[in-house]
Design an enzyme around this catalytic site. Structure first.
Site, PDB file in Angstrom:
ATOM      1  CE1 TYR A 119      24.630  -8.287   2.021  1.00  0.00           C
ATOM      2  CE2 TYR A 119      25.652  -7.541   4.057  1.00  0.00           C
ATOM      3  CZ  TYR A 119      25.598  -7.540   2.677  1.00  0.00           C
ATOM      4  OH  TYR A 119      26.502  -6.805   1.962  1.00  0.00           O
TER       5      TYR A 119
ATOM      6  CE  LYS B 104      27.503  -9.781   0.645  1.00  0.00           C
ATOM      7  NZ  LYS B 104      27.769  -9.658  -0.798  1.00  0.00           N
TER       8      LYS B 104
END
Length: 219
Positions: free
Chosen positions: A124, A128
Site C-alpha cells: 500500500y 502511494k
C-alpha cells in the site's frame, strides 16, 4: 477570482467533505465531480459526471479546470486483490494526472498516505510512494501532496478494521512517540486542501500529519 475545481474520488470520506467545502467557497464557481456512479449534490455549483475509469482517455476534457483534487482510493478487501487495488490507486490516478496536465490544470492536489514510500515493503505505501514520484514529473505549475494517517468520518462502505482502529488509535496515540500516527477527520484533510488551493505555495509541497491538523497558516 473565479475557479473551476475538478474532484475525483468525490464519494470518499475526504472527497465528500471536500465537495461540501468547495461548494461554499466564494472563489469556486464550478465543481466537476467525476464518479463511477451518480453522486448528486445540493449545490448548483456541482456538476456530477459519471465516467468509466477503464476508459479515462475518453474524458480528457472533463479534467480541464484550475484545480484538480485527486481523492481516489480503495482497499485490498474492496478491490479483491493487491493487483486490483493498484489499478485504482496507481493506474487510474496516474492517467487522471496525465490528462489533467494535458488539459492545462495549474494546481494538482493529491490525497496520498502517511509513510508513502516507493521503496516500502508495504504494498500500500509502495503504491502511494510510486504515484507521488510519478506525478512530480508532470508539468503542473504546482503539486500539493497530502499524507494523512487513518481517516475518520462517515463512509459509504463498512470497514470493520478501520472502525476498530478508530476507537483504539486515539488512545494509543497519547503515548510518547505515537502522536504522529493519530487519526484525522476527513473533513480536516479537506479543510487543509481547500486552504492550500487558495494560498500561494511552492511548486511541490508535501503536507504531513501535523501540517494537516494546522490550517491556520492558510486561512
Amino acid at each position: 477570482m473565479s475557479q473551476t475545481a475538478v474532484v475525483v474520488g468525490a464519494t470518499g470520506v475526504v472527497g465528500r467533505a471536500l465537495v461540501d467545502r468547495l461548494s461554499r467557497h466564494p472563489n469556486i464557481d464550478q465543481i466537476r465531480t467525476l464518479t463511477r456512479r451518480p453522486a448528486p449534490h445540493p449545490s448548483a455549483k456541482v456538476d456530477n459526471r459519471v465516467i468509466d475509469f477503464d476508459h479515462l482517455s475518453q474524458y480528457g476534457e472533463l479534467m480541464r479546470g484550475d484545480l484538480l483534487f485527486s481523492c481516489l482510493g480503495t482497499t485490498k478487501k474492496q478491490a479483491g486483490s493487491i493487483q486490483a487495488q493498484r489499478k485504482v490507486d496507481v493506474t487510474y490516478q496516474w492517467r487522471i494526472a496525465e490528462l489533467a496536465a494535458e488539459q492545462g490544470v495549474g494546481h494538482y492536489l493529491l490525497v496520498s498516505a502517511s509513510g508513502a514510500d516507493a521503496h516500502s515493503r508495504s504494498p500500500y505505501l509502495k503504491m502511494k510512494g510510486e504515484l507521488e514520484q510519478r506525478v512530480q514529473s508532470l508539468p503542473f505549475n504546482r503539486i500539493s501532496l497530502f499524507q494523512p494517517s487513518l481517516l475518520l468520518g462517515q463512509r459509504s462502505d463498512f470497514r470493520p478494521g478501520e472502525t476498530l482502529a478508530a476507537l483504539v488509535m486515539p488512545l494509543l496515540c497519547r503515548l510518547p512517540g505515537l502522536r504522529r500516527y493519530r487519526p484525522i477527520l476527513g473533513d480536516q484533510v479537506a479543510a487543509k486542501m481547500v486552504a492550500v488551493s487558495q494560498s500561494p505555495g511552492h511548486p511541490i509541497e508535501t503536507f504531513r500529519l501535523d501540517a494537516l491538523f494546522d490550517i491556520e497558516e492558510h486561512r
